[in-house]
Design a protein around this motif. Structure first.
Motif, mmCIF file in Angstrom:
data_model
loop_
_atom_site.group_PDB
_atom_site.id
_atom_site.type_symbol
_atom_site.label_atom_id
_atom_site.label_comp_id
_atom_site.label_asym_id
_atom_site.label_seq_id
_atom_site.Cartn_x
_atom_site.Cartn_y
_atom_site.Cartn_z
ATOM 1 N N SER A 125 166.541 -6.439 39.796
ATOM 2 C CA SER A 125 166.544 -4.406 40.455
ATOM 3 C C SER A 125 166.809 -4.268 41.349
ATOM 4 O O SER A 125 168.069 -2.948 40.625
ATOM 5 C CB SER A 125 165.296 -3.919 40.272
ATOM 6 O OG SER A 125 164.562 -4.947 41.464
ATOM 7 N N LEU A 137 170.648 -3.942 39.778
ATOM 8 C CA LEU A 137 170.248 -2.428 38.296
ATOM 9 C C LEU A 137 171.107 -1.604 39.459
ATOM 10 O O LEU A 137 171.674 -0.675 38.600
ATOM 11 C CB LEU A 137 169.839 -2.074 37.698
ATOM 12 C CG LEU A 137 169.219 -3.598 36.658
ATOM 13 C CD1 LEU A 137 168.028 -2.902 36.155
ATOM 14 C CD2 LEU A 137 170.199 -3.445 35.690
ATOM 15 N N MET A 138 170.729 -1.305 40.770
ATOM 16 C CA MET A 138 170.539 -0.663 41.581
ATOM 17 C C MET A 138 172.137 -0.592 42.196
ATOM 18 O O MET A 138 172.819 0.618 41.934
ATOM 19 C CB MET A 138 170.059 -0.095 43.088
ATOM 20 C CG MET A 138 168.513 -0.192 41.912
ATOM 21 S SD MET A 138 166.750 0.867 43.424
ATOM 22 C CE MET A 138 166.471 -1.233 43.945
ATOM 23 N N GLY A 162 174.188 0.131 39.606
ATOM 24 C CA GLY A 162 174.200 1.612 38.297
ATOM 25 C C GLY A 162 174.792 2.691 40.108
ATOM 26 O O GLY A 162 176.012 3.747 39.441
ATOM 27 N N LEU A 163 174.583 2.623 41.260
ATOM 28 C CA LEU A 163 175.739 3.404 41.991
ATOM 29 C C LEU A 163 176.641 2.953 42.096
ATOM 30 O O LEU A 163 178.009 4.640 42.069
ATOM 31 C CB LEU A 163 174.797 3.056 43.594
ATOM 32 C CG LEU A 163 173.201 4.118 43.789
ATOM 33 C CD1 LEU A 163 173.110 3.773 44.874
ATOM 34 C CD2 LEU A 163 173.940 5.858 43.708
ATOM 35 N N VAL A 190 179.457 4.798 40.114
ATOM 36 C CA VAL A 190 179.053 6.281 39.714
ATOM 37 C C VAL A 190 179.938 6.700 40.941
ATOM 38 O O VAL A 190 181.093 7.206 40.745
ATOM 39 C CB VAL A 190 177.460 6.826 40.671
ATOM 40 C CG1 VAL A 190 177.825 8.381 40.075
ATOM 41 C CG2 VAL A 190 176.614 6.408 39.193
#
Lengths: 249, 286, 323
Positions: free
Chosen positions: B103, B106-107, B110-111, B114
């Motif tokens: 997890s 993913l974080m 993900g960040l 961006v």
């Protein structure tokens, strides 16, 4: 003769856990195994039921050589056991635990029949009211009883009981002793490892004494508890020697 | 097949092996101490790349000096990660910690996508090259190897010569016993996680001086780290360095004898085979 | 009542799936059909992973390898030998199962983290192999020209055909997952999950049971892969063996409830809906991975049993009614 153990040796690294141990068990008898801590009692069970293959020697069960067979094959032939340190299938219910024993034991029952056997056995050991509980939620005494129920559900011919009395209060001990006698009455042969001397001496037809991996005595409870070699083995543990003598009376 | 390429290719592989080994050391240290496979390993390596890059571009700091900041940053990030994602489930079954660290993966990804997008970045470094005949050795690679060796020696000295290092090894050996002996196991676990992340980020920083990268670039090195860790024995930091060198050499050599595309098949094939035959790694048990 | 309830529960579950699956057919909506196709595909993947992970306790990280292999086998047969899609899909399921069987014998000896790592290694090894395997098109992959779909009434009808197929496979997968859980075989698997050594002492042959479970759990993803890539018309190594999708499958199982029948279904639906919402919502679209990660972390840390598992723990009555 239901079980014949001949000249079994088991070595772990530099430690000789079993040294040429031989014993035989008659059908329908209760054989007690005693000995100081680390004498190799549980290792002997592990060799009999296939958890450890021995370095040499032979285990014969009902005329068949079962040495080196995997545990599941031995279980299917009719040898069930309990564990000294309880090993419940934690996230399964009490009944499911016992059903596993019935399904995969000697009789290879189908699920429905196994569930009925599980109910019977739970009734027999007095745990019927706990059947839907998760096994992990039981207390230690109940978990020990679950171990026995699971083993019995496999409809074994021979059951190996590893310190089923340890940690129980006197009332529970009496209960379980009654249970073991009833198991024998059903025609199941019993080998029991036990530290509670008075219990094992009262229960057993014969007693085998292990010390440092070797068999040092064998005979009726009276004969064994007066054997100087046995008393000597327990000298390192005076309390145990005391219990031994108490047990013989 | 090109025999002339044999020597340069093995030298190249060998050098990369040190950097791979450094990354794998972070993974294996964490596993060795707390039986957690850190699935955020790849993104952490990528964070190391970006840290060095950003420190360079934003503050004009030399990447090698930037690595010092990355060491500190990695340690802090690792300790934070430990308390956020791992501490609560440290005693749960493997699946739980695998998913918890995933997890985090993913974080970060993900960040990261961006903030950094997936445009490739590169650090412009040129330290010249040594040339003899067909052999060309880039200066950046030499420095990367030296730094990798220095960090490894540092880790070794820390683990075997300091009091804290000894408590880490004690916890790795037997956490319950270490706790009974009065070792603050939570602190040790958090610190070990921090060091593991620090090593991963440092290797990322070094890789960034050699190749271009994106936030997703860590994935390749994560998989390589798995292979190395299994080669060297799960939980064995020195084994990881040797495993890294073996993998680097393997990569360097296989490219001579077969198309580049086959290299991963060999790598993963070896990986699965070693797991099956010698799960304790090529170099024995810890 | 009590004895027949589990069966009724299975029928009820299947009925709900059928009812929902009928909606796009009735209103003739292609976009809804595509949404449901994806969701059902994930239900198949998650339920299959649950057989080996939830029932047996072996975390197969690289389970997507069977999805990819199934896709490739079926694609290869359809493209080169003009095998009918249904036959090709079934053959690919059998092929993936045989592969899982042969692989399972050595690999399932590994325990815990070692097994999980090995499955990742296997997926990556297979992916790199396929990337270099010319009969499968190598790195470029394979693609249909539209004439292939003529046998199924043209491209448009083929999409519907693929949809019916995925509905059918999803129903079979859920039924199989239920029947396994309620069988003697399933009880053996759960005993292995709880304590393999004890299971063995109780008479269970762990290798046989685990390999069989792994074989079953490889069959359905292969079918899903065959259908997915048939519909897609193109297959490449990257999407076929996407490790991330594999791990998403684990997340769905955890989200819904490890070891339950409905858990993976609930997990797949919730996860897919959530992702669709995040991706289409302008405020979250770029952050969807981050939010997915955060959600996963919260579940792992605080609701370990997943939605269905949590309900079963909280409301004891449900333990009897919710499988």
């Amino acid at each position: 003769m239901i079980l014949d153990v001949q000249n079994i040796s088991k070595r772990f690294g530099g430690l000789l856990a079993l040294n040429r141990v031989s014993l035989s068990v008659q059908e329908g008898e209760i054989l007690g195994i005693i000995g100081p801590n680390g004498a190799g009692k549980t290792t002997l069970f592990n060799v009999i039921n296939g958890v450890y293959p021995p370095q040499n020697g032979q285990v014969t069960f009902r005329g068949e050589n079962i040495t080196g067979l995997p545990p599941f094959a031995i279980a299917q032939r009719g040898i069930a056991r309990t564990h000294q340190i309880v090993r419940p299938l934690s996230e399964l219910s009490v009944k499911e635990n016992v059903t596993v024993g019935a399904c995969f034991g000697r009789e290879h029952l189908a699920l429905g029949a196994a569930a009925r056997v599980a109910d019977e056995v739970l009734e027999f050991v007095g745990m019927a009211d706990k059947r839907d509980m998760l096994a992990s939620k039981l207390n230690v005494a109940q978990k020990k009883r679950l171990e026995m129920a699971r083993a019995l559900a496999s409809r074994p011919l021979l059951i190996l009981l590893d310190e089923v009395l340890a940690g129980l209060n006197p009332h529970e001990v009496t209960d379980v002793l009654g249970l073991i006698r009833k198991i024998r009455e059903q025609g199941v042969t019993v080998i029991i490892i036990e530290h509670l001397m008075h219990a094992v001496m009262n229960l057993s037809d014969r007693v085998v004494v292990l010390d440092y991996g070797a068999k040092i005595a064998e005979g009726t409870p009276q004969v064994v508890s007066n054997d100087p070699k046995v008393i000597e083995a327990y000298l390192g543990d005076p309390k145990a020697a005391e219990r031994l003598l108490e047990g013989s009376t | 097949m090109n025999i002339d390429a044999l020597v340069p290719s093995s030298i190249d592989g060998l050098m990369l092996g040190f950097v791979y080994g450094l990354a794998a050391m972070g993974l294996t240290l964490i596993f060795g101490v707390m039986r957690v496979i850190n699935l955020a390993h790849g993104p952490v390596i990528a964070l190391g790349m970006f840290a060095v890059y950003l420190i360079g571009t934003q503050f004009g700091v030399n990447p090698y000096l930037g690595l010092i900041a990355v060491l500190v940053l990695g340690l802090v990030l690792g300790i934070v990660m430990y308390f956020v994602a791992v501490h609560r489930v440290i005693n749960a079954p493997e699946l739980t910690t695998l998913l918890a660290t995933f997890s985090v993966n993913l974080m970060i990804i993900g960040l990261g996508t961006v903030v950094f997008t997936t445009t490739p970045r590169a650090i412009d470094m040129d330290l010249g090259a040594f040339r003899t005949g067909a052999i060309t050795i880039l200066g950046t690679k030499v420095v990367a190897v030296l730094i990798a060796i220095a960090v490894t020696v540092g880790l070794y000295l820390f683990l075997y010569r300091t009091r804290v290092g000894k408590s880490i090894r004690a916890v790795a050996n037997n956490r319950a016993a270490a706790e009974l002996m009065g070792i603050n196991t939570t602190g040790v676990l958090a610190l070990s996680f921090g060091i593991g992340i620090m090593l991963a980020m440092t290797s990322g920083g070094l890789i960034a001086t050699l190749f271009s990268f994106t936030i997703l670039a860590g994935g390749v090195y994560e998989l390589k780290s798995f292979v190395i860790v299994v080669l060297g024995g799960l939980g064995n930091p020195t084994g990881a360095l040797v495993g890294g060198i073996v993998l680097g050499l393997l990569e360097g050599l296989t490219t001579i004898f077969m198309p580049v595309g086959w290299v991963p098949i060999i790598e993963y094939g070896v990986f699965v085979l070693i797991l099956l035959i010698r799960p304790t790694g090529l170099f024995g048990a810890r | 009542m009590k004895r027949t309830w589990p069966q009724s529960f299975l029928w009820l579950t299947l009925l709900i799936i059928v009812a929902i699956a009928l909606i796009p057919i009735l209103i003739d909506s292609a976009s809804l059909r595509e949404d449901l196709f994806l969701t059902l595909m994930l239900v198949i993947l998650a339920s299959s992973i649950n057989i080996i992970m939830g029932y047996t306790g072996y975390v197969s990280f690289g389970h997507i390898v069977f999805f990819g292999l199934g896709g490739y086998f079926a694609f290869f047969l359809m493209l080169n030998y003009q095998v009918h899609f249904v036959l090709a899909a079934l053959a690919s399921g059998v092929g993936a199962s045989v592969f899982a069987f042969l692989l399972g014998i050595p690999v399932l000896r590994l325990r815990g983290a070692y097994f999980a790592l090995a499955t990742i290694g296997i997926n990556e090894a297979v992916r790199s192999f396929v990337t270099n395997f010319e009969p499968f098109g190598g790195a470029v992959g394979m693609f249909f020209n539209y004439a292939v779909y003529d046998a199924y009434g043209g491209a448009r009808n083929a999409l519907w055909f693929a949809y019916y197929a995925i509905v059918a496979v999803a129903l079979v997968t859920v039924a199989a997952s239920f029947l396994i859980k309620k069988s003697k075989f399933g009880l053996g698997l759960m005993a292995i999950r709880e304590d393999q050594d004890t299971a063995q002492v109780l008479g269970i042959d762990p290798t046989r049971y685990k390999v069989l479970a792994y074989t079953c759990s490889a069959f359905f993803p292969a079918l899903a892969g065959a259908i997915f890539f048939f519909k897609n018309g193109i297959i490449e190594p990257g999407p076929a063996f996407a490790l991330l999708r594999s791990i998403e499958g684990l997340v769905m199982v955890m989200l819904g409830g490890y070891g339950t029948v409905t858990g993976p279904i609930v997990g797949a639906v919730v996860y897919e809906r959530l992702r669709a919402f995040l991706i289409t919502n302008p405020n979250f679209s770029s952050l969807h991975l981050f939010i997915a990660g955060l959600l996963l972390l919260v579940i792992v840390l605080f609701v370990t049993a997943g939605v269905v598992g949590w309900l079963r723990q909280r409301v004891p009555l449900l333990r009897r009614y919710l499988e």
